[in-house]
Design a protein around this motif. Structure first.
Motif, short mmCIF file in Angstrom:
data_model
loop_
_atom_site.label_atom_id
_atom_site.label_comp_id
_atom_site.label_asym_id
_atom_site.label_seq_id
_atom_site.Cartn_x
_atom_site.Cartn_y
_atom_site.Cartn_z
N ALA A 39 -6.32 68.34 17.38
CA ALA A 39 -7.39 69.20 16.83
C ALA A 39 -6.83 70.01 15.66
O ALA A 39 -7.49 70.15 14.63
N GLY A 40 -5.63 70.52 15.80
CA GLY A 40 -4.99 71.26 14.72
C GLY A 40 -4.76 70.39 13.49
O GLY A 40 -4.95 70.84 12.36
N GLY A 51 -14.04 69.01 11.42
CA GLY A 51 -14.29 70.18 12.27
C GLY A 51 -14.95 69.79 13.59
O GLY A 51 -14.60 70.33 14.65
N GLN A 52 -15.89 68.85 13.54
CA GLN A 52 -16.53 68.37 14.77
C GLN A 52 -15.52 67.65 15.66
O GLN A 52 -15.52 67.85 16.88
N ILE A 53 -14.68 66.82 15.05
CA ILE A 53 -13.65 66.12 15.82
C ILE A 53 -12.74 67.14 16.50
O ILE A 53 -12.43 67.02 17.69
N THR A 84 -15.68 58.32 18.24
CA THR A 84 -16.85 57.77 17.58
C THR A 84 -17.03 58.37 16.19
O THR A 84 -17.33 57.66 15.22
N LEU A 85 -16.84 59.67 16.08
CA LEU A 85 -16.95 60.32 14.77
C LEU A 85 -15.91 59.76 13.80
O LEU A 85 -16.22 59.49 12.64
N ALA A 86 -14.69 59.58 14.27
CA ALA A 86 -13.63 59.04 13.40
C ALA A 86 -13.95 57.61 12.98
O ALA A 86 -13.75 57.24 11.82
#
Length: 172
Positions: free
Chosen positions: A21-22, A38-40, A75-77
């Motif tokens: 996340a960082g 940011g969502q990930i 999924t976002l990635a």
């Protein structure tokens, strides 16, 4: 015989989720990609919190909420390749719990020798990092930064190879 130290696999997985996340938050990207990063990061933080809440000890099962948050991040990635996170990147989080294989890039088949050498160097670096178990467990955050730096370079190289291979002079 020396005793091996106790390892809390849930805490290790949570640490990995927080570390990635960082990494997502530290990426430079266009505004629309920053929103997705940011969502990930938020999904990874959620997964980390669910994993962190589990008590150390015998492995029982993965919390559904954590797996859902990781699935959403993956999924976002996948839907936004500009994030430069590989498909299946959350296996880096789950690997201490599931012993899943870590993701590895498909061959690029570059036409240009220079790109072939770059690909070989990056693939070798990823092999080395994946095999460095001590670094993975003792310096997890640093290890993940190195891994995702290699992935980012490989994904940029993949874009360059696609363009180079499509050049008319490289068509055979």
């Amino acid at each position: 015989m020396t005793a091996t130290p106790f390892v809390d696999h849930y805490a290790q997985a949570a640490q990995r989720a927080y570390a990635i996340a960082g990494i997502a938050r530290d990426r430079f990207a266009p505004p629309e990609t920053l929103l997705v990063l940011g969502q990930i990061a938020r999904h990874l933080d959620q997964a980390g919190a669910f994993l962190d809440a589990l008590k150390p000890g015998a492995y029982v099962s993965l919390p559904v909420e954590a797996t859902e948050a990781l699935w959403l991040a993956d999924t976002l990635a996948e839907d936004h390749p500009a994030t430069r996170f590989p498909i299946g990147f959350t296996n880096y989080v789950l690997q201490p719990l599931t012993d899943r294989s870590l993701p590895f890039p498909d061959p690029l088949f570059p036409v240009t020798d220079r790109f072939g050498r770059q690909e070989a160097d990056l693939v070798h670096a990823l092999h080395q990092l994946h095999g460095d178990n001590k670094h993975q467990w003792e310096r997890t955050d640093h290890w993940l930064c190195e891994v995702f730096t290699v992935w980012q370079k490989h994904m940029r190289l993949a874009d360059e190879v696609r363009v180079d291979n499509a050049r008319p002079c490289n068509q055979h």
